[in-house]
Enzyme design. Sequence first.
Site, short mmCIF file in Angstrom:
data_model
loop_
_atom_site.label_atom_id
_atom_site.label_comp_id
_atom_site.label_asym_id
_atom_site.label_seq_id
_atom_site.Cartn_x
_atom_site.Cartn_y
_atom_site.Cartn_z
CG HIS A 37 -2.09 -0.50 1.51
ND1 HIS A 37 -1.79 -2.12 2.40
CD2 HIS A 37 -2.98 -1.47 0.76
CE1 HIS A 37 -2.72 -2.92 1.91
NE2 HIS A 37 -3.28 -2.56 1.00
N GLY A 148 -2.51 -1.77 -7.15
CA GLY A 148 -1.57 -2.60 -7.56
C GLY A 148 -1.76 -3.64 -8.38
CG ASP A 151 -5.33 -7.19 -5.80
OD1 ASP A 151 -6.09 -8.12 -4.86
OD2 ASP A 151 -4.79 -5.89 -5.24
CD GLN A 154 -9.53 -4.42 -6.60
OE1 GLN A 154 -10.21 -4.99 -5.92
NE2 GLN A 154 -8.21 -3.91 -6.29
#
Length: 280
Positions: A37, A148, A151, A154
């Site tokens: 993150h 990111g 994923d 996604q």
Amino acid sequence: MIIFKTAATLTAFVNKAKTAGTTVGFVPTMGALHNGHISLIRQSKTENELTVCSIFVNPTQFNNPDDFKKYPITIETDINLLEQWGCDVLFLPAADEIYPPGYTSTPYDLGYLETVLEGEYRPGHFQGVCQVVDRLLTIVMPGRLYLGQKDFQQCMVLAKLVEMMKIDTSVIICPTLRETDGLAMSSRNTRLNDDERKLATKIYETLSLVKNEIKKGPLKELKEKAGTYLSSFGFKTDYVEIADASNLTLTDNWDGEKKLVVLIAAYLHDVRLIDNLILN
Ligand code: AMP
């Protein structure tokens, strides 16, 4: 760092900044922050004058209620970490800020992307992801959205969402950060016990095996070998698949040219881990 808990105050703040010409980068998260993150926060900070992070564990994207219940929450540590890395704004909404009374959403037409891999194994998951990100983008209105590669699917879904909804933001995909032994950093890793944590490296090993052995022609045997290898360590594998990296079309025969990605989703007991690797 300024912490906003309501959508209206954050929107007003960002609006003012944007009117003054400030560029805004946005990193949506579900918290339990780790260096993966933080790498997104750092990239946003190099490319924007204002970086906004959100922490919201979105109930609508959990197809498994137990996974939602057990999702790690470490808000104090998260705030300290964000402060330490110079994040400018944290949006920390309660659920009714994202989904106010009367909130309705029409289903997003994600087409093929919702029928394969995560779409197949987590029914409704991407609808939930689109709901929350659609709302967050309406509230934050960033010039750049940081996601990111961890994923992978996604990223594709959200790029499609941005296009479909004509949202004025650039999608920036950031590399996967890994532990030194190769395990992709993930909030869910904290749910692994010591033995599971050691075994979890086998996911990256399997991805690397595919990368090392990929060659032109049929891929069935290689996929089976990888799946068998992973299962031999006690993983319950949802999938080990090879796909066209540009559109996620599953690939059984490689022409030696197309850019490919190998993707894995597998359980260690009740913890579901996903990872992927670009092959060429
Ligand atoms: P999450 O909190 O799991 O919803 O993740 C928030 C954002 O961080 C998503 O865009 C993820 O893809 C990204 N992310 C999660 N893990 C990693 C990682 N290991 N490396 C880079 N980005 C990541």
